[in-house]
Design a protein around this motif. Sequence first.
Motif, PDB file in Angstrom:
ATOM      1  N   ASP A  17      20.495 -42.055  -9.731  1.00 40.42           N
ATOM      2  CA  ASP A  17      20.655 -42.884  -8.533  1.00 40.42           C
ATOM      3  C   ASP A  17      20.888 -44.311  -9.017  1.00 40.42           C
ATOM      4  O   ASP A  17      20.001 -45.157  -8.948  1.00 40.42           O
ATOM      5  N   LEU A  18      22.077 -44.547  -9.529  1.00 37.53           N
ATOM      6  CA  LEU A  18      22.392 -45.831 -10.143  1.00 37.53           C
ATOM      7  C   LEU A  18      22.859 -46.824  -9.089  1.00 37.53           C
ATOM      8  O   LEU A  18      23.686 -46.498  -8.241  1.00 37.53           O
ATOM      9  N   THR A  19      22.327 -48.024  -9.164  1.00 38.44           N
ATOM     10  CA  THR A  19      22.649 -49.052  -8.174  1.00 38.44           C
ATOM     11  C   THR A  19      23.742 -50.000  -8.650  1.00 38.44           C
ATOM     12  O   THR A  19      24.210 -50.829  -7.883  1.00 38.44           O
ATOM     13  N   MET A  20      24.119 -49.867  -9.935  1.00 39.87           N
ATOM     14  CA  MET A  20      25.171 -50.715 -10.498  1.00 39.87           C
ATOM     15  C   MET A  20      26.187 -49.824 -11.198  1.00 39.87           C
ATOM     16  O   MET A  20      25.945 -48.639 -11.417  1.00 39.87           O
ATOM     17  N   GLU A  21      27.305 -50.426 -11.576  1.00 41.60           N
ATOM     18  CA  GLU A  21      28.277 -49.719 -12.394  1.00 41.60           C
ATOM     19  C   GLU A  21      27.666 -49.469 -13.760  1.00 41.60           C
ATOM     20  O   GLU A  21      26.852 -50.270 -14.243  1.00 41.60           O
ATOM     21  N   TRP A  22      28.058 -48.372 -14.395  1.00 45.95           N
ATOM     22  CA  TRP A  22      27.474 -47.977 -15.671  1.00 45.95           C
ATOM     23  C   TRP A  22      27.529 -49.105 -16.705  1.00 45.95           C
ATOM     24  O   TRP A  22      26.564 -49.380 -17.401  1.00 45.95           O
ATOM     25  N   ASP A  23      28.664 -49.767 -16.815  1.00 44.39           N
ATOM     26  CA  ASP A  23      28.853 -50.819 -17.820  1.00 44.39           C
ATOM     27  C   ASP A  23      28.012 -52.065 -17.554  1.00 44.39           C
ATOM     28  O   ASP A  23      27.872 -52.917 -18.435  1.00 44.39           O
ATOM     29  N   GLU A  24      27.461 -52.191 -16.364  1.00 45.32           N
ATOM     30  CA  GLU A  24      26.614 -53.333 -16.042  1.00 45.32           C
ATOM     31  C   GLU A  24      25.194 -53.174 -16.578  1.00 45.32           C
ATOM     32  O   GLU A  24      24.451 -54.143 -16.650  1.00 45.32           O
ATOM     33  N   TYR A  25      24.824 -51.963 -16.967  1.00 45.59           N
ATOM     34  CA  TYR A  25      23.502 -51.731 -17.556  1.00 45.59           C
ATOM     35  C   TYR A  25      23.552 -52.080 -19.038  1.00 45.59           C
ATOM     36  O   TYR A  25      24.569 -51.856 -19.706  1.00 45.59           O
ATOM     37  N   SER A  26      22.461 -52.574 -19.546  1.00 49.75           N
ATOM     38  CA  SER A  26      22.388 -52.864 -20.977  1.00 49.75           C
ATOM     39  C   SER A  26      22.466 -51.552 -21.756  1.00 49.75           C
ATOM     40  O   SER A  26      22.186 -50.478 -21.227  1.00 49.75           O
ATOM     41  N   ALA A  27      22.822 -51.665 -23.022  1.00 51.66           N
ATOM     42  CA  ALA A  27      22.914 -50.477 -23.876  1.00 51.66           C
ATOM     43  C   ALA A  27      21.566 -49.771 -23.945  1.00 51.66           C
ATOM     44  O   ALA A  27      21.500 -48.534 -23.948  1.00 51.66           O
ATOM     45  N   GLU A  28      20.488 -50.527 -23.972  1.00 44.97           N
ATOM     46  CA  GLU A  28      19.145 -49.938 -24.029  1.00 44.97           C
ATOM     47  C   GLU A  28      18.839 -49.130 -22.773  1.00 44.97           C
ATOM     48  O   GLU A  28      18.343 -48.001 -22.847  1.00 44.97           O
ATOM     49  N   ILE A  29      19.145 -49.704 -21.620  1.00 46.87           N
ATOM     50  CA  ILE A  29      18.906 -48.998 -20.345  1.00 46.87           C
ATOM     51  C   ILE A  29      19.808 -47.768 -20.253  1.00 46.87           C
ATOM     52  O   ILE A  29      19.367 -46.700 -19.815  1.00 46.87           O
ATOM     53  N   GLN A  30      21.052 -47.885 -20.687  1.00 47.91           N
ATOM     54  CA  GLN A  30      21.954 -46.733 -20.682  1.00 47.91           C
ATOM     55  C   GLN A  30      21.361 -45.594 -21.507  1.00 47.91           C
ATOM     56  O   GLN A  30      21.371 -44.440 -21.077  1.00 47.91           O
ATOM     57  N   GLN A  31      20.851 -45.922 -22.686  1.00 46.15           N
ATOM     58  CA  GLN A  31      20.262 -44.905 -23.549  1.00 46.15           C
ATOM     59  C   GLN A  31      19.043 -44.256 -22.893  1.00 46.15           C
ATOM     60  O   GLN A  31      18.863 -43.046 -22.970  1.00 46.15           O
ATOM     61  N   GLU A  32      18.218 -45.066 -22.242  1.00 45.28           N
ATOM     62  CA  GLU A  32      17.039 -44.527 -21.556  1.00 45.28           C
ATOM     63  C   GLU A  32      17.453 -43.608 -20.406  1.00 45.28           C
ATOM     64  O   GLU A  32      16.859 -42.550 -20.205  1.00 45.28           O
ATOM     65  N   ILE A  33      18.467 -44.025 -19.659  1.00 45.08           N
ATOM     66  CA  ILE A  33      18.960 -43.201 -18.549  1.00 45.08           C
ATOM     67  C   ILE A  33      19.502 -41.883 -19.088  1.00 45.08           C
ATOM     68  O   ILE A  33      19.196 -40.804 -18.563  1.00 45.08           O
ATOM     69  N   LEU A  34      20.292 -41.959 -20.151  1.00 44.25           N
ATOM     70  CA  LEU A  34      20.868 -40.735 -20.728  1.00 44.25           C
ATOM     71  C   LEU A  34      19.793 -39.808 -21.273  1.00 44.25           C
ATOM     72  O   LEU A  34      19.876 -38.593 -21.098  1.00 44.25           O
ATOM     73  N   LEU A  35      18.777 -40.373 -21.905  1.00 46.84           N
ATOM     74  CA  LEU A  35      17.688 -39.546 -22.434  1.00 46.84           C
ATOM     75  C   LEU A  35      16.951 -38.844 -21.298  1.00 46.84           C
ATOM     76  O   LEU A  35      16.706 -37.634 -21.352  1.00 46.84           O
ATOM     77  N   THR A  36      16.647 -39.599 -20.266  1.00 42.65           N
ATOM     78  CA  THR A  36      15.962 -39.010 -19.104  1.00 42.65           C
ATOM     79  C   THR A  36      16.834 -37.939 -18.466  1.00 42.65           C
ATOM     80  O   THR A  36      16.357 -36.853 -18.112  1.00 42.65           O
ATOM     81  N   TRP A  37      18.136 -38.229 -18.333  1.00 45.90           N
ATOM     82  CA  TRP A  37      19.026 -37.247 -17.719  1.00 45.90           C
ATOM     83  C   TRP A  37      19.122 -35.988 -18.572  1.00 45.90           C
ATOM     84  O   TRP A  37      19.113 -34.874 -18.058  1.00 45.90           O
ATOM     85  N   GLU A  38      19.213 -36.141 -19.884  1.00 48.21           N
ATOM     86  CA  GLU A  38      19.312 -34.965 -20.752  1.00 48.21           C
ATOM     87  C   GLU A  38      18.075 -34.084 -20.627  1.00 48.21           C
ATOM     88  O   GLU A  38      18.181 -32.865 -20.676  1.00 48.21           O
ATOM     89  N   GLN A  39      16.924 -34.692 -20.447  1.00 47.06           N
ATOM     90  CA  GLN A  39      15.704 -33.907 -20.246  1.00 47.06           C
ATOM     91  C   GLN A  39      15.779 -33.150 -18.924  1.00 47.06           C
ATOM     92  O   GLN A  39      15.444 -31.963 -18.856  1.00 47.06           O
ATOM     93  N   THR A  40      16.225 -33.823 -17.884  1.00 44.33           N
ATOM     94  CA  THR A  40      16.375 -33.174 -16.572  1.00 44.33           C
ATOM     95  C   THR A  40      17.460 -32.109 -16.643  1.00 44.33           C
ATOM     96  O   THR A  40      17.276 -30.986 -16.160  1.00 44.33           O
ATOM     97  N   ARG A  41      18.572 -32.464 -17.236  1.00 41.66           N
ATOM     98  CA  ARG A  41      19.699 -31.541 -17.358  1.00 41.66           C
ATOM     99  C   ARG A  41      19.279 -30.264 -18.083  1.00 41.66           C
ATOM    100  O   ARG A  41      19.692 -29.159 -17.728  1.00 41.66           O
ATOM    101  N   GLY A  42      18.438 -30.402 -19.069  1.00 38.35           N
ATOM    102  CA  GLY A  42      17.960 -29.240 -19.810  1.00 38.35           C
ATOM    103  C   GLY A  42      17.121 -28.295 -18.969  1.00 38.35           C
ATOM    104  O   GLY A  42      16.997 -27.107 -19.291  1.00 38.35           O
ATOM    105  N   SER A  43      16.560 -28.799 -17.872  1.00 40.14           N
ATOM    106  CA  SER A  43      15.747 -27.957 -16.997  1.00 40.14           C
ATOM    107  C   SER A  43      16.572 -27.234 -15.933  1.00 40.14           C
ATOM    108  O   SER A  43      16.069 -26.337 -15.253  1.00 40.14           O
ATOM    109  N   ILE A  44      17.841 -27.599 -15.798  1.00 40.56           N
ATOM    110  CA  ILE A  44      18.678 -27.008 -14.746  1.00 40.56           C
ATOM    111  C   ILE A  44      18.834 -25.495 -14.903  1.00 40.56           C
ATOM    112  O   ILE A  44      18.693 -24.769 -13.907  1.00 40.56           O
ATOM    113  N   PRO A  45      19.106 -24.958 -16.094  1.00 46.72           N
ATOM    114  CA  PRO A  45      19.215 -23.490 -16.188  1.00 46.72           C
ATOM    115  C   PRO A  45      17.939 -22.762 -15.741  1.00 46.72           C
ATOM    116  O   PRO A  45      18.020 -21.695 -15.114  1.00 46.72           O
TER     117      PRO A  45
END
Length: 103
Positions: A17-45
Amino acid sequence: MIEHFAFDQRLGIAIPDLTMEWDEYSAEIQQEILLTWEQTRGSIPDRIAELEEEINDKQAQLSDESDFPRSCQLNSEIADLASIINDLWLWYRANQVVSKVHL
């Protein structure tokens, strides 16, 4: 990272639920978002497997059901569950590409 995700009751998972464009997030926040998403994504199956079990249960009920209105209700519930599974697969596959590009 909870502020960048919203729990979707229908899907049973938290989705981005991103409130800004992807490139507007810092690299650190992008990495945290991706890590969190990968954990969630792994639970989808696993979530899909749960829903498939529900479908199988409803199909078993349907095979023994002689009441037409109840049969219609079961068919509708099965269709709803199948729709959720479809949406989960879309989330699983669509964001796989995003994660690979940004990692």
